[in-house]
Design a protein around this motif. Sequence first.
Motif, mmCIF file in Angstrom:
data_model
loop_
_atom_site.group_PDB
_atom_site.id
_atom_site.type_symbol
_atom_site.label_atom_id
_atom_site.label_comp_id
_atom_site.label_asym_id
_atom_site.label_seq_id
_atom_site.Cartn_x
_atom_site.Cartn_y
_atom_site.Cartn_z
ATOM 1 N N ASN A 193 0.819 -1.207 0.000
ATOM 2 C CA ASN A 193 0.000 0.000 0.000
ATOM 3 C C ASN A 193 0.854 1.259 0.000
ATOM 4 O O ASN A 193 0.442 2.290 -0.553
ATOM 5 C CB ASN A 193 -0.928 0.003 1.218
ATOM 6 N N PRO A 233 -8.744 9.733 -3.968
ATOM 7 C CA PRO A 233 -9.172 8.538 -4.725
ATOM 8 C C PRO A 233 -8.315 7.312 -4.427
ATOM 9 O O PRO A 233 -8.832 6.185 -4.362
ATOM 10 C CB PRO A 233 -9.046 8.983 -6.185
ATOM 11 N N THR A 234 -7.016 7.521 -4.243
ATOM 12 C CA THR A 234 -6.128 6.399 -3.932
ATOM 13 C C THR A 234 -6.436 5.816 -2.563
ATOM 14 O O THR A 234 -6.427 4.591 -2.374
ATOM 15 C CB THR A 234 -4.660 6.849 -3.996
ATOM 16 N N VAL A 236 -9.334 5.887 -1.005
ATOM 17 C CA VAL A 236 -10.593 5.147 -1.109
ATOM 18 C C VAL A 236 -10.354 3.766 -1.730
ATOM 19 O O VAL A 236 -10.907 2.757 -1.272
ATOM 20 C CB VAL A 236 -11.616 5.949 -1.937
ATOM 21 N N PHE A 237 -9.501 3.723 -2.747
ATOM 22 C CA PHE A 237 -9.190 2.443 -3.392
ATOM 23 C C PHE A 237 -8.540 1.475 -2.406
ATOM 24 O O PHE A 237 -8.931 0.302 -2.316
ATOM 25 C CB PHE A 237 -8.276 2.683 -4.590
ATOM 26 N N THR A 238 -7.539 1.940 -1.660
ATOM 27 C CA THR A 238 -6.855 1.048 -0.717
ATOM 28 C C THR A 238 -7.773 0.620 0.418
ATOM 29 O O THR A 238 -7.677 -0.507 0.909
ATOM 30 C CB THR A 238 -5.607 1.737 -0.151
ATOM 31 N N VAL A 240 -11.041 0.151 0.195
ATOM 32 C CA VAL A 240 -11.945 -0.867 -0.358
ATOM 33 C C VAL A 240 -11.217 -2.196 -0.524
ATOM 34 O O VAL A 240 -11.725 -3.258 -0.123
ATOM 35 C CB VAL A 240 -12.533 -0.382 -1.699
ATOM 36 N N VAL A 241 -10.025 -2.162 -1.110
ATOM 37 C CA VAL A 241 -9.279 -3.396 -1.334
ATOM 38 C C VAL A 241 -8.889 -4.055 -0.014
ATOM 39 O O VAL A 241 -8.983 -5.283 0.135
ATOM 40 C CB VAL A 241 -8.035 -3.102 -2.197
ATOM 41 N N VAL A 303 -18.436 -2.042 -0.521
ATOM 42 C CA VAL A 303 -18.102 -1.286 -1.727
ATOM 43 C C VAL A 303 -19.181 -0.244 -2.025
ATOM 44 O O VAL A 303 -18.882 0.895 -2.402
ATOM 45 C CB VAL A 303 -17.917 -2.244 -2.919
ATOM 46 N N ASN A 306 -18.793 2.729 0.407
ATOM 47 C CA ASN A 306 -17.664 3.570 0.012
ATOM 48 C C ASN A 306 -17.979 4.386 -1.230
ATOM 49 O O ASN A 306 -17.612 5.567 -1.325
ATOM 50 C CB ASN A 306 -16.425 2.705 -0.225
#
Length: 320
Positions: A193, A233-234, A236-238, A240-241, A303, A306
């Motif tokens: 990450n 945005p990054t 939020v992506f991390t 969620v993943v 998801v 988020n």
Amino acid sequence: MTLTASARTRPRTQPPPGRASTVRRAWRTVSPYAYIAPFFTLFAAFGLFPLIYTAFVSLYRVELQTPGEMEWRGLGNYTALLGDEFFWTSLRNTFTIGVLSTVPQLLMALGLAHLLNHRLRGRTFFRTAMLLPYATSVAAATLVFAQLFGRDFGLVNYVLGFAGIDPVDWQTGTVASQIAVSSIVIWRWTGYNALIYLAGMQSIAHELYEAAEMDGASRWRQFFHITLPGLRPTIVFTVVVSTIGATQLFGEPLLFEGSVSGGISHQYQTLGLYLYEQGWGFFHLGRAAAIAWVMFLLILLVVGVNAAIGRRRARKEAVR
């Protein structure tokens, strides 16, 4: 035989120009689908079909010993889960281990990425070293951490002894065992990450930092007012993943003590372990399929939440 002048100069017959253009147009229309067809074929065979078949099996009573004998239960497998205390225990453990592993992991990754974003000697070495835990086998990492968190001869208790703290039973205690399992996840995924955050930081325009520095903004102000908004945005992506990974956590708790029950009192049994125990420990394939679909719906819920938060925040910024 000698050809006449008219025969030598006669042009060869060509297909009608309209037909050739029609074939080219048809190929241009079909060719994109032909290129992506192998992916969708594999996805349908190994992704979509197992998903649909699992939903089908979750409506039946199916035992591992006799998979051909299926008894219709409807939503019986799902209602049985709601009445099983071990399901709620595994759901609670999945949530607590997810929080204990995700929050420190992302905070540490953000800090490491911020340090690596500056000019340091050996930056390439440190960036490469960040991926070493991620490249390590789950089994190898978990077995090493199980030794480190040993009650009698573990290195962690040995270090705590210097501070006057009594030995901790990391495999029996509820909070202690969940912290131990979370530490394995943190160790494996923090560097991964951090590199994602580093890539996001390098995409932020350097002129913003120069303008903020000319205005007298400190490094902390630049971080909170430029870096964090640019990384939204990054982040939020991390999140969620990492949440999806926490919901599917299986290898670390399984190998930590080698028990599918997640300890003596199920103190760190996750939904993944509970699924495995029901399907391959008690041979209830129908109930295991129902657990798999509950996990899938939980992931969709996370998801969706988020995405809703992201859209709401985007609307607020657009109003501003």
